[in-house]
Design an enzyme around this catalytic site. Sequence first.
Site, short mmCIF file in Angstrom:
data_model
loop_
_atom_site.label_atom_id
_atom_site.label_comp_id
_atom_site.label_asym_id
_atom_site.label_seq_id
_atom_site.Cartn_x
_atom_site.Cartn_y
_atom_site.Cartn_z
CD GLU A 133 9.96 13.45 10.64
OE1 GLU A 133 8.76 13.09 10.62
OE2 GLU A 133 10.89 12.69 10.28
CE LYS A 170 -1.85 3.09 1.96
NZ LYS A 170 -1.73 4.51 1.52
CB CYS A 192 13.26 9.32 7.89
SG CYS A 192 14.28 8.21 6.92
CD GLU A 209 13.03 0.89 9.71
OE1 GLU A 209 13.51 1.88 10.29
OE2 GLU A 209 13.56 -0.23 9.75
#
Length: 459
Positions: A363, A156, A266, A232
């Site tokens: 973030e 997906k 990331c 992750e």
Amino acid sequence: MEKIASINPATEELIEEIEVDSKEKVVEAVVNARKAFPQWSSMSIEKRIEWINKLIPLIENKKDEIALTITKEMGKPISMSIGGPSIAINKIKYYAKNIQDHLKEEVVFEDEDEKDVLVYEPLGVIAIITPWNYPIATVFASLIPALLCGNTVILKPSEFTLIVGRKIGELFQKLESFGFPKNVFNLVLGGKETGRQVVQQDVDKIIFTGSVQTGREIMKESSSKIHKLLFELGGKDPAIVCSDADMAYAAKKIVRSACNNTGQVCCAVERVYVEADAYDEFVSKAVEEAKAIKVGNPELAKTEIGPFASKFQMDVCIDHLNDAQSKGAKIEFGGKRIKGRGYFFEPTVITNIDHSMKIMTDETFAPIIPIMKVNSIDEAIRYANDSIYGLTGSVWTKDIEKGNKIARQLQVGVAGINKHGGGGAGSAWGGSKLSGIGRLGSREGTHEFTNIKTLRMSK
Ligand code: NAD
């Protein structure tokens, strides 16, 4: 029938409206993957490798087309997008070469009466849910070990890179036309709701790459089924610059890491702590480097950073910058959206910052370099570890031994000395703290795709 619009972030123009797969299609994909499992899992590993290797020329043939699709859908400069297909090929080559070794049975106990052996069996149906920032690399990092270990897969991909996801589907359709067993690979296209529907099915493991918030939602949804999970997730990576670092080199590498892919990485540097003696020099070199970055049309070869992938990402960046400025931060360079169409933003260096600001705790996923002065390395380490995240981190010094000691104190999955980001082939990838659960890459990473069974034998 629901559709999702794919928008080119460089022009804000519609590329295409893509049909979302229905819940019935999701259920059917899992049923089909389950049916395909016995044949695929019982095939010899050599034969499975042979099949997966056949993807290499198919990817080679389509690499320019795939790269251009990435660039159009999420704004990555074309010079970087071409890296996506190359990474996919490298993943295939790495696992084709090493997976038999990773899956080798291991005698862990033996005496005159008994022997215990660890064996690595496929798990069953694995759901892989991926983000948009590396729409090929994040998929292949999980897909290849999942398939080679003998699992069948539901993929997906992100709703922001549906056309790239469809191209991955086309590669497997082509492979199936050569006789690759049907339904070993299954693609479902859609957004968050489609992701939720996948998580609600009876799958044997979920490999999820994305944000901490979605990780929480998946974990909650998975609790009734006790799904096995590999996560992750995001990061807020620190870089510590010691006063004895090669300042020009450190500034260049740190600024490039922070701005690469418009900061939407990331493991981008998102916080910099510089020893007081070197602070002024580092800030001025960082500004010089930020000024040199070529921002622009991602389809041009010379462009180094393109637009944000979406208005949403740009708004997060603006919100974090506004919050920082309202608390006293100083913009040394940049700080503004670039006028005209597209979600373009200036590479930005900011100072006068502290940990009360979102730019140092959440973030940001933007080309921002927040630089903080510290009075000692111990203080820098304390700040670096003062985070809910723990993906990667780095230390910059000419004294490798000192760097080694500092790197070992960072609470992260990957710690670099005069380097930042993920390691090379064979290294383990994953975060500590909220940055993830489990590891990809390496022998340990391969075992994530298996049921580790102990076989006990009485002699
Ligand atoms: P996201 O969490 O919003 O979405 C990721 C995927 O999850 C998408 O496919 C989305 O449709 C799906 N999803 C959303 N809600 C869901 C739900 N409730 N159930 C199931 N699926 C759901 O993340 P994003 O914005 O696509 O990606 C950016 C994030 O990914 C950043 O935090 C970044 O740090 C992280 N990331 C981590 C790594 C890593 O290796 N650690 C790599 C790339 C990106």
